[in-house]
Enzyme design. Structure first.
Site, short mmCIF file in Angstrom:
data_model
loop_
_atom_site.label_atom_id
_atom_site.label_comp_id
_atom_site.label_asym_id
_atom_site.label_seq_id
_atom_site.Cartn_x
_atom_site.Cartn_y
_atom_site.Cartn_z
N SER A 35 -11.32 5.69 3.27
CA SER A 35 -10.12 5.40 3.93
C SER A 35 -10.05 4.71 5.33
O SER A 35 -9.24 4.37 6.00
CB SER A 35 -9.22 6.72 3.99
OG SER A 35 -9.96 7.66 4.99
N PRO A 233 -7.41 1.06 5.03
CA PRO A 233 -6.85 2.35 4.43
C PRO A 233 -7.29 2.55 3.10
O PRO A 233 -7.40 3.86 2.38
CB PRO A 233 -5.43 2.21 4.33
CG PRO A 233 -4.91 1.00 5.36
CD PRO A 233 -6.53 0.27 5.54
N PHE A 234 -7.69 1.61 2.47
CA PHE A 234 -8.42 1.67 1.04
C PHE A 234 -9.74 0.99 0.67
O PHE A 234 -10.07 -0.06 -0.21
CB PHE A 234 -7.31 1.19 0.04
CG PHE A 234 -6.15 1.90 0.07
CD1 PHE A 234 -5.81 2.99 -0.57
CD2 PHE A 234 -4.80 1.64 0.68
CE1 PHE A 234 -4.80 3.74 -0.77
CE2 PHE A 234 -4.00 2.02 0.77
CZ PHE A 234 -3.54 3.25 -0.01
N GLU A 252 -3.96 -2.39 1.04
CA GLU A 252 -2.64 -2.29 0.33
C GLU A 252 -2.66 -1.10 -0.56
O GLU A 252 -3.53 -1.05 -1.70
CB GLU A 252 -2.22 -3.60 -0.10
CG GLU A 252 -0.65 -3.45 -1.00
CD GLU A 252 -0.52 -5.03 -1.37
OE1 GLU A 252 0.83 -4.87 -2.00
OE2 GLU A 252 -1.19 -5.88 -1.13
N LYS A 268 3.62 -8.30 2.07
CA LYS A 268 3.91 -9.61 2.05
C LYS A 268 4.53 -10.14 3.57
O LYS A 268 5.53 -9.57 4.10
CB LYS A 268 5.17 -9.96 1.06
CG LYS A 268 4.86 -10.25 -0.48
CD LYS A 268 3.83 -11.58 -0.25
CE LYS A 268 3.25 -11.60 -1.63
NZ LYS A 268 2.07 -12.55 -1.56
#
Length: 450
Positions: A35, A233-234, A252, A268
């Protein structure tokens, strides 16, 4: 000294989760979910249960995809109960996997174009144990189902407490990355999208480029280079066998499920960061006020509300945040948050199946946008714009959209970048946005050429 709470024991916290991963990387099918930053969760797992894995070939047909999701549903349903010690942690053991964009194509009437024998379109393993790290609390645990053998737990404990770890390997590109089409080629595809938008076929299409460079060496070291560049984060590192791997630095979230509540956070709207503080602030304020970017974001929010409606309780879907400005190391983004409640009889697997691929990386309406992408993009997307996810024994799921991601196969490293084209898009700005998103990652790896 470790402390025990039934199926959970504390282990050393490592600032860099690769330190844990390297201690376990010689075990079968290791995976890292990373993360980054000062908050969030790191997850390292390996040695999945024999006979409890699923795989789709590079270009599956519709029956194979339907069978895959049916078997995934069965795997998830046939899970052990969760004891109190595991329930308080974010992951209690369970499924971790990849479902690529190409796996979703047959569900929308399209045929995959990936080379047979290439990286799998989907791969899911069931892990009975994992190492978890809470970055905010700076604590780490080994969580395991009750049936994990004592001998395996002892081996894991020794590995995780060991003072030394295997030394990192070396990685090197053999030449700089090259896009699959030049500026003129991108403009030609852009103008075709604009023609379809003017004709009323669609409102938005995500148009991508693929960048490729040959490489040799240790792909985990390539991931370490990307990880040291920024936090994500991912983030994820997933070996796929035979010199293949997925390296992701995605910002995302796709779909999360906890306590029956579904959350999706589409991105977006993008602007590059600036070194000068005042300039950076002005860029962020311009994005936050952009009518075009807000309209583009809203299109995808509406699309996702529709996707969630297939599996959420009627009347439960709500937009909790619109156009929130979130700043990452390389770019600013507009992010919205949509929530709903799973309807009785509907599972996280059904939610995942019926929402793939994510609307933020296809366009609107989704199916027509996918048809246009299929017609215009020269190379298959493979993993790009698919999803990496975990789904644990407590029916908790979190998943990412695989953007800012690279796929290694056949001695080449591929990186995709894309952006949503709408009626008032400008070609040069959209082309530049792709480089704003992934250019830093390409340059980081190109540093290995020096």
């Amino acid at each position: 000294m470790s402390t025990y709470r039934g199926t959970v024991e504390t282990v050393p916290y490592r600032d860099d989760p690769l330190a844990h991963y390297r201690r376990l990387a010689d075990l079968p099918d290791p995976v890292l979910l990373d993360s980054g930053g000062d908050r969030g969760l790191d997850l390292v797992a390996a040695a999945p249960l024999a006979g409890r894995s699923l795989r789709l070939p590079a270009a599956p047909d519709a029956p194979a995809v339907a069978r895959f999701f049916s078997e995934l549903e069965t795997l998830h349903a046939d899970r052990p109960p969760v004891d109190d010690a595991r329930a308080v942690l974010p992951f209690a053991g369970g499924l971790v996997g990849l479902i690529g964009y190409d796996a979703a194509l047959p569900m929308h009437g399209l045929t995959g174009r990936a080379t047979p024998g290439g990286a799998p379109a989907a791969l899911v393993h069931e892990y009975p144990w994992a190492v978890l790290q809470d970055r905010a609390r700076r604590e780490a645990w080994l969580v395991a189902r009750p049936g994990v053998a004592p001998a395996l737990r002892r081996d894991l404990r020794l590995r995780l407490h060991a003072s030394g770890a295997p030394l990192p390997g070396t990685f090197r590109l053999e030449r700089p990355f090259r896009p699959d089409r030049d500026g003129a080629g991108y403009r030609g595809a852009f103008e075709q999208v604009q023609g379809w938008i003017r004709a009323g076929d669609c409102y938005q299409v995500n148009l991508a480029l693929r960048f490729t460079a040959p490489f040799h060496g240790d792909l985990l070291e390539a991931y370490a280079m990307l990880r040291h560049r920024d936090s994500a984060p991912f983030g994820a590192y997933l070996p796929l066998g035979e010199g293949r791997a997925l390296l992701s630095r995605s910002p995302e979230r796709f779909l999360a499920v906890a306590g029956g509540v579904v959350t999706t956070e589409p991105i977006k709207g993008t602007r590059p960061r600036a070194v000068d503080t005042a300039t950076d602030r002005a860029i962020a304020e311009e994005l936050a006020a952009s009518v075009k970017d807000r309209a583009e974001n809203l299109m995808i929010v509406d699309l996702l509300r529709n996707d969630l409606g297939r599996n959420c309780r009627p009347g439960s879907i709500r937009v909790e945040e619109l156009f929130a400005l979130r700043s990452f190391p390389a770019v600013h983004h507009l992010v919205s948050t949509v929530r709903g409640e799973l309807a009785p009889g509907h599972s996280p697997v059904a939610l995942l199946r019926d929402s793939l691929p994510g609307g933020s990386i296809t366009g609107a309406p989704k199916r027509r946008a996918m048809e246009i992408i299929h017609a215009l993009e020269r190379e298959p997307r493979q993993a790009y714009c698919g999803s990496l996810f975990y789904l644990d024994d407590a029916a908790r799921m979190d998943s990412s959209i695989l953007i800012r991601s690279l796929l290694a196969q056949d001695g080449e490293l591929h990186c995709w970048g894309g952006g949503g084209v709408v009626a008032d898009s400008a070609c040069d700005a959209e082309h530049r946005e792709i480089y704003d998103k992934v250019g830093g990652y390409l340059r980081t790896l190109e540093g290995s050429l020096q």
